[in-house]
Design an enzyme around this catalytic site. Structure first.
Site, PDB file in Angstrom:
ATOM      1  CB  CYS A 166      -1.343   6.928   9.931  1.00 13.11           C
ATOM      2  SG  CYS A 166      -1.797   6.918   8.189  1.00 13.11           S
ATOM      3  CG  HIS A 199      -1.836   1.193   4.192  1.00 13.91           C
ATOM      4  ND1 HIS A 199      -2.506   0.688   5.281  1.00 13.91           N
ATOM      5  CD2 HIS A 199      -1.242   2.325   4.625  1.00 13.91           C
ATOM      6  CE1 HIS A 199      -2.327   1.490   6.324  1.00 13.91           C
ATOM      7  NE2 HIS A 199      -1.549   2.491   5.953  1.00 13.91           N
TER       8      HIS A 199
END
Length: 720
Positions: free
Chosen positions: A231, A65
């Protein structure tokens, strides 16, 4: 979620055998649907994200992603691989691949929905249903939350939806959480926590702030944990770690409340929830925001993937620390290096990051001071360093006074170099408590003429002393004054003693010896040094090796009257650092067909970046094709560095690129050195890329007689 994935974005027979090929196959579906505008540019962004941390998860899941300017709207593509694809997970290949594409400016609502998908991936019923789904339409509906996991299996498509009442909770549509704030988990309709209170706003958890889920049934208060997950992109791992910790807490009878600091923003945990917590878990790969809120509690600090893969172990560890009373001053606050790194990093990696922390804060002082001093010499002449203080003598209409003003401001700026270097090395090691002893030690290094080496030593000693003090168990009543009084006092005294009495004089002698050696370099030795510095500048394009060479050069000119050798070294370093982006710009101009459209656009920007001495301008090219680009620019950089030293070019300014050429000694030969290196690097890149393009054509078929490489594949750059 309804507009994020359709049947056209689902591939139930993904035939790719590498993660790069899988990303390409799924991304091509996005391009076909008009969701991605530049396939190569988007894949480069995916590869850059993958390089930060592998996106494989235990349980056979891969979730590549990224955020990208080449994405028109938030999009999800799904592929199912029979053979499995290695995405770096500890338990082996992934068979469920989700490619998540978010625009650079994606809105919070869309990202919240994507975060809900990430949470669903922790649900085994959901993943089992994806593995058994019989067609793309059913799979897309399942991911959108329009079909329950129990009905996704084509074999049970006719089963009654009410077969098991518990399925209602498991089948809650992913999209239903779009109304939750920043990834919060709303209870099912009609459900309530045992205490009757709702979860704290913006937080996720097994219970709300005052819930007692996880109690043993004896009336005893459960162990309470607050956690933060984050993250780099904040799209998937952040929320998967939160879900994993919550599930593990529920199973262990522990109350867990999680603050997800993702791309959709975050809402801080209620201070009362933090105050009532018995322990803290940080599962993160980017700095935790407002981390000081959690100070003074038993803390486990790990990377975000640990929160996904081993939550029960983390909960057990934090409970053990609480039982042992392992609460140390500053332990929960962490350090800048620890916040940005992985708990598994070795000492060598952390040492490099500590040093780079100091260098990164020092460089702006170098640039400002060096350019001011160089301008002072240019305006006021080479005797400007002998001018009286502008406090005593300043004539508004005389250029000499203005030159003296700029020179003296630059000298003051340079006076901060060593203290800032030492202070922020200590800061990288021990956070704010390290600043005072670090600056004190750096100032002492400056006072005793220990120079750059003394600053490095002072910073490391200061950070180490503070870290040692922080490991001492301190009574709760004294913790408030530790960072303000006790740590600065004790650490400054220890660092000062060591610098003045023990190691200062030997370091000062070593610094003088190094300076004298550099001053004596002539002929072949100087040329070899220039070549070595050129190789270092071009090896990692702004990374640690590049910074070591640059810092070595700037340390030599960080004095009011640097030696001629120091200025030659500075000139060689800047010249070599300009080569990579200029070479790539030239290569994309003369042989554009060897590069993608995105690379050709980057090549236009690289002209300006290279001329400005910004080596990072070549990073996009190196990331896409490192085996051809990096060796090529290293050869050109080494030639430029050697020629610059051989020509005797000098430079007083530590930055500026082509714009400080008037301040360079032997400017014409200096420019020739740069031009030669740029041409050599560009020629090598073109040659190597041209050879790569021809290689697929030489093998027209595989052993079975099928085409080995399609024309389209032959034109793709090597993945980073």
């Amino acid at each position: 979620m309804s507009d994020m994935i359709t049947a056209d974005l689902v591939d139930l027979d993904l035939s790719a055998d590498t993660k790069e090929a899988a990303a390409r196959a799924l991304a091509e579906r996005m391009v076909a649907q008009g969701r991605v505008t530049d396939l190569e540019g988007f894949l480069a962004d995916v590869a850059a994200r993958e390089a930060q941390m592998p996106t494989g998860l235990d349980g056979g899941i891969g979730i590549p992603h990224c955020r990208s300017a080449h994405v028109t709207e938030p999009t999800l593509a799904f592929g199912r691989s029979a053979a499995g694809i290695d995405f770096g997970a500890a338990d082996g290949p992934a068979d469920l691949i989700f490619l998540i594409a978010a625009p650079a400016g994606a809105d919070d609502a869309h990202l919240t929905i994507l975060s809900s998908l990430a949470r669903q991936l922790m649900n085994t019923e959901f993943t089992d249903a994806l593995r058994s789904a019989g067609d793309a339409g059913t799979t897309a509906a399942l991911i959108r939350g329009e079909e329950a996991p129990a009905t996704a299996d084509s074999a049970s498509a006719g089963a009654q939806a009410s077969e098991d009442a518990s399925e209602d909770s498991a089948a809650t549509p992913v999209a239903a959480s779009a109304g939750a704030a920043a990834g919060s988990t709303a209870p099912a309709p009609g459900a309530a926590t045992e205490s009757g209170s709702a979860p704290a706003p913006g937080a996720t958890g097994v219970t709300g702030a005052t819930g007692v889920t996880g109690a043993t049934g004896t009336g005893e208060r459960p162990f309470r944990i607050v956690a933060v997950t984050s993250c780099p992109t904040g799209i998937a791992h952040t929320y998967m770690a939160a879900e994993s910790l919550e599930n593990a807490g529920h199973e262990a009878g522990v109350e867990v409340v999680v603050e997800t600091q993702g791309s959709a923003g975050f809402t801080r945990l209620d201070p009362a929830v933090i105050a009532a917590a018995d322990g803290v878990i940080f599962a993160h790969d980017v700095p935790v925001r407002d981390k000081e809120r959690f100070a003074g509690k038993p803390t486990v600090d790990v990377g975000v993937k640990a929160g996904i893969n081993r939550p029960a172990e983390l909960i057990s560890e934090v409970r053990g620390r609480a039982e042992r009373g392992e609460v140390t001053a500053g332990a929960a606050a962490g350090t800048p290096v620890e916040r940005a790194g992985d708990s598994t990093e070795g000492y060598g990696t952390k040492l490099r990051k500590w040093l780079m922390s100091g260098v990164s804060y020092m460089v702006p002082f170098v640039a400002a001071g060096g350019l001011l001093i160089a301008l002072g010499f240019a305006i006021g002449g080479w005797k400007v360093n002998k001018a009286p203080s502008v406090m005593d003598h300043f004539v508004w209409t005389q250029s000499g006074s203005w030159g003296a003003l700029l020179f003296q401001i630059g000298v003051v700026s340079f006076g901060f170099l060593i203290p800032v270097l030492a202070g922020y090395i200590a800061y990288g090691m021990a956070d704010r408590p390290g600043l005072v002893p670090g600056f004190v030690g750096g100032s002492i290094a400056l006072t005793i003429n220990a120079g750059f080496l003394g600053g490095l030593a002072a910073g490391l000693i200061a950070g180490g002393v503070v870290m040692a003090i922080q490991r001492i168990n301190i009574p709760a009543a004294l913790r408030g004054i530790m960072p303000v009084v006790v740590i600065p006092l004790i650490s400054s005294a220890i660092v000062g003693f060591l610098m003045f009495v023990v190691i200062g004089k030997p370091i000062a002698s070593a610094q003088k010896g190094l300076t004298d050696w550099l001053g004596g370099l002539t002929g072949a030795n100087a040329i070899l040094l220039g070549a070595l510095l050129g190789l270092m500048m071009c090896f990692d394009l702004g990374g640690p090796v590049n910074k070591v060479a640059y810092t070595f050069a700037t340390a030599g000119i960080a004095v009011a009257s640097p030696s001629d050798s120091a200025m030659k070294i500075m000139a060689a370093v800047m010249a070599a650092g300009m080569v990579p982006p200029l070479a790539m710009a030239l290569a994309t101009t003369v042989r554009g067909r060897l590069f993608t459209q995105t690379e050709r656009e980057n090549g236009k920007a690289a002209w300006v970046l290279g001329a400005s001495f910004i080596s990072e301008g070549a990073i996009p090219f190196a990331a896409a094709d490192p085996l051809r680009v990096i060796p090529s620019v290293m050869v050109g950089g080494a030639i430029t560095g050697a020629l610059s030293m051989g020509f005797g070019a000098t430079l007083r300014a530590p930055h500026g690129g082509i714009f400080v050429v008037p301040l360079i000694g032997n400017p014409f030969l200096y420019l020739i050195a740069i031009a030669v290196g740029v041409c050599v690097s560009a020629a090598l890149v073109v040659l190597l890329k041209g050879m790569r393009k021809q290689a697929p054509e030489a093998t027209a078929t595989d052993p079975a007689g099928n085409p080995a490489t399609t024309p389209k594949e032959a034109k793709q750059p090597v993945a980073a």
